[in-house]
Design a protein around this motif. Structure first.
Motif, short mmCIF file in Angstrom:
data_model
loop_
_atom_site.label_atom_id
_atom_site.label_comp_id
_atom_site.label_asym_id
_atom_site.label_seq_id
_atom_site.Cartn_x
_atom_site.Cartn_y
_atom_site.Cartn_z
N UNK A 120 37.66 38.08 49.66
CA UNK A 120 37.88 37.44 48.37
C UNK A 120 37.73 35.92 48.46
N UNK A 121 38.17 35.33 49.55
CA UNK A 121 38.16 33.87 49.69
C UNK A 121 36.78 33.28 49.48
N UNK A 122 35.71 33.79 50.14
CA UNK A 122 34.40 33.20 49.88
C UNK A 122 33.86 33.49 48.49
N UNK A 123 34.21 34.64 47.93
CA UNK A 123 33.78 34.94 46.56
C UNK A 123 34.39 33.94 45.59
N UNK A 124 35.67 33.65 45.75
CA UNK A 124 36.33 32.67 44.89
C UNK A 124 35.81 31.26 45.16
N UNK A 125 35.66 30.92 46.44
CA UNK A 125 35.30 29.55 46.81
C UNK A 125 33.94 29.15 46.26
N UNK A 126 32.99 30.09 46.27
CA UNK A 126 31.63 29.77 45.84
C UNK A 126 31.28 30.40 44.50
N UNK A 127 32.34 30.81 43.78
CA UNK A 127 32.21 31.28 42.40
C UNK A 127 31.10 32.33 42.27
N UNK A 128 31.14 33.29 43.15
CA UNK A 128 30.18 34.39 43.12
C UNK A 128 30.69 35.43 42.12
N UNK A 129 29.94 35.77 41.09
CA UNK A 129 30.40 36.78 40.13
C UNK A 129 30.56 38.15 40.79
N UNK A 130 31.70 38.79 40.55
CA UNK A 130 31.92 40.13 41.10
C UNK A 130 33.01 40.81 40.28
N UNK A 131 33.09 42.11 40.46
CA UNK A 131 34.17 42.90 39.85
C UNK A 131 35.06 43.42 40.97
N UNK A 132 36.38 43.26 40.80
CA UNK A 132 37.33 43.74 41.80
C UNK A 132 37.76 45.16 41.45
N UNK A 133 37.64 46.05 42.42
CA UNK A 133 38.02 47.45 42.24
C UNK A 133 39.23 47.73 43.12
N UNK A 134 40.40 47.77 42.50
CA UNK A 134 41.63 47.90 43.25
C UNK A 134 41.80 49.34 43.77
N UNK A 135 42.35 49.46 44.95
CA UNK A 135 42.68 50.76 45.53
C UNK A 135 44.12 51.08 45.17
N UNK A 136 44.31 52.02 44.27
CA UNK A 136 45.65 52.46 43.91
C UNK A 136 45.58 53.87 43.33
N UNK A 172 24.24 37.57 41.67
CA UNK A 172 24.85 38.85 42.03
C UNK A 172 25.85 39.40 41.06
N UNK A 173 25.51 39.52 39.77
CA UNK A 173 26.48 40.05 38.82
C UNK A 173 26.85 41.51 39.08
N UNK A 174 26.06 42.18 39.90
CA UNK A 174 26.33 43.60 40.15
C UNK A 174 27.34 43.81 41.26
N UNK A 175 27.84 42.75 41.89
CA UNK A 175 28.73 42.91 43.03
C UNK A 175 30.06 43.55 42.62
N UNK A 176 30.52 44.48 43.47
CA UNK A 176 31.84 45.10 43.31
C UNK A 176 32.53 45.04 44.66
N UNK A 177 33.79 44.59 44.67
CA UNK A 177 34.58 44.57 45.89
C UNK A 177 35.73 45.55 45.74
N UNK A 178 35.82 46.47 46.68
CA UNK A 178 36.86 47.48 46.69
C UNK A 178 37.91 47.09 47.72
N UNK A 179 39.15 46.96 47.29
CA UNK A 179 40.19 46.57 48.22
C UNK A 179 41.54 46.53 47.54
N UNK A 180 42.49 45.81 48.16
CA UNK A 180 43.83 45.67 47.58
C UNK A 180 44.28 44.23 47.72
N UNK A 181 44.95 43.67 46.71
CA UNK A 181 45.34 42.26 46.73
C UNK A 181 46.28 41.88 47.87
N UNK A 182 46.99 42.84 48.47
CA UNK A 182 47.93 42.52 49.55
C UNK A 182 47.29 42.68 50.93
N UNK A 183 46.08 43.17 50.97
CA UNK A 183 45.38 43.43 52.22
C UNK A 183 44.78 42.16 52.80
N UNK A 184 45.10 41.89 54.07
CA UNK A 184 44.60 40.67 54.71
C UNK A 184 43.08 40.67 54.81
#
Length: 221
Positions: free
Chosen positions: A22-38, A4-16
Motif C-alpha cells: 500500500x505504501x508505494x501505491x499511496x506515495x506515488x498516487x497510483x490508482x487502484x481498488x482495495x479488496x479487503x479480505x474478510x 493503471x486504473x485496473x489495479x486491484x490489491x487484495x489484502x487486509x489493513x492490519x497486515x504488515x
C-alpha cells in the motif's frame, strides 16, 4: 507511465505485508481498488487462494496479471506504474543494495518478530519461552546492526523499496520487542517513517483492528 486504473490489491489493513504494498501505491498516487479480505467478501479470498501456492496475501491483479509476494508486487509497480528509479534505483549496483536491505527487513525483522506473534497465536497463555527469547535476542542483534547502518543511510521523505519494507516491519517489531533507548538513530528513523503520509495513512486505516494483535497492542503510535 501507465496510470493503471485496473489495479486491484487484495489484502487486509492490519497486515504488515499489505502495508508494504500500500505504501508505494499511496506515495506515488497510483490508482487502484482495495479488496479487503474478510468474511463479507469471500470472493476476494478466492482470488488470493488461487494466486499462489499457499494462498497468502497481498495479491495484486492488473488485468490478466496476478502477482503475489510483496517485494515482487513492488518490483512490478516500479516497472509498470511508477516513474523509473523511484522505488528501485536504475543503477544495477544501487538496486542490488536496495534489494539486500529489503531482505534484511523482511527476513531478519518482520519474520523474526512473527515467531513471537505466532507463539501467542498458538497459545497466548503459554507461549514457548525459549522460542520467544531466541527471537528477541535476534531482534536485538538486528537492531544493533541497523543502528550502525543508519549512520550512512539518510532520512528521506522519498519512498523507496527500503522504506516500504522498513516501515511495517519496524512498526510491529517495536510492539513485540521495543527498540531500546541506546539505539537512538533507529528509534528516530522509525518515528520518521511513521510520520510519512503514506505510512501514516496505513497506521490510521489499521487502527480499528488493533485488538487483533495477539500480544495486545501498546497504547502508542
Amino acid at each position: 507511465m501507465n496510470p493503471g486504473p485496473s489495479l486491484e490489491l487484495f489484502g487486509h489493513p492490519f497486515s504488515s505485508y499489505t502495508w508494504k504494498t500500500l505504501i508505494p501505491l499511496y506515495a506515488y498516487e497510483v490508482p487502484f481498488s482495495f479488496r479487503i479480505l474478510d468474511q463479507e467478501h469471500p470472493e476476494h479470498a478466492e482470488v488470493v487462494q488461487m494466486a499462489g501456492p499457499l494462498g497468502k496475501f497481498p495479491v495484486l491483479r492488473d488485468g490478466e496479471n496476478l502477482l503475489f509476494e510483496a517485494t515482487t508486487i513492488i518490483e512490478y509497480l516500479d516497472r509498470h506504474h511508477v516513474s523509473p528509479g523511484m522505488l528501485i534505483p536504475e543503477d544495477p549496483d544501487a538496486a542490488t543494495a536496495i534489494r539486500m536491505l529489503d531482505r534484511v527487513f523482511d527476513n531478519y525483522v518482520m519474520n523474526v518478530m512473527q515467531i513471537v506473534v505466532n507463539e501467542y497465536i498458538r497459545d497466548a497463555a503459554n507461549p514457548d519461552p525459549a522460542r520467544c527469547r531466541q527471537a528477541r535476542e535476534q531482534l536485538d542483534r538486528v537492531y544493533a546492526w541497523l543502528e550502525g547502518w543508519l549512520r550512512f543511510y539518510p532520512q528521506m521523505d522519498q519512498i523507496s523499496l527500503v522504506e516500504c519494507a522498513a516501515a511495517p516491519s519496524l512498526f510491529y517489531a517495536d510492539w513485540v520487542h521495543p527498540i531500546p533507548e541506546d539505539r537512538p538513530r533507529l528509534r528516530a528513523w522509525r518515528a520518521h517513517l511513521l510520520a510519512l503520509p503514506p505510512v501514516a495513512r496505513c497506521v490510521e486505516d489499521a487502527r480499528p483492528f488493533r485488538s487483533y494483535f495477539p500480544l495486545g497492542a501498546p497504547d502508542r503510535d
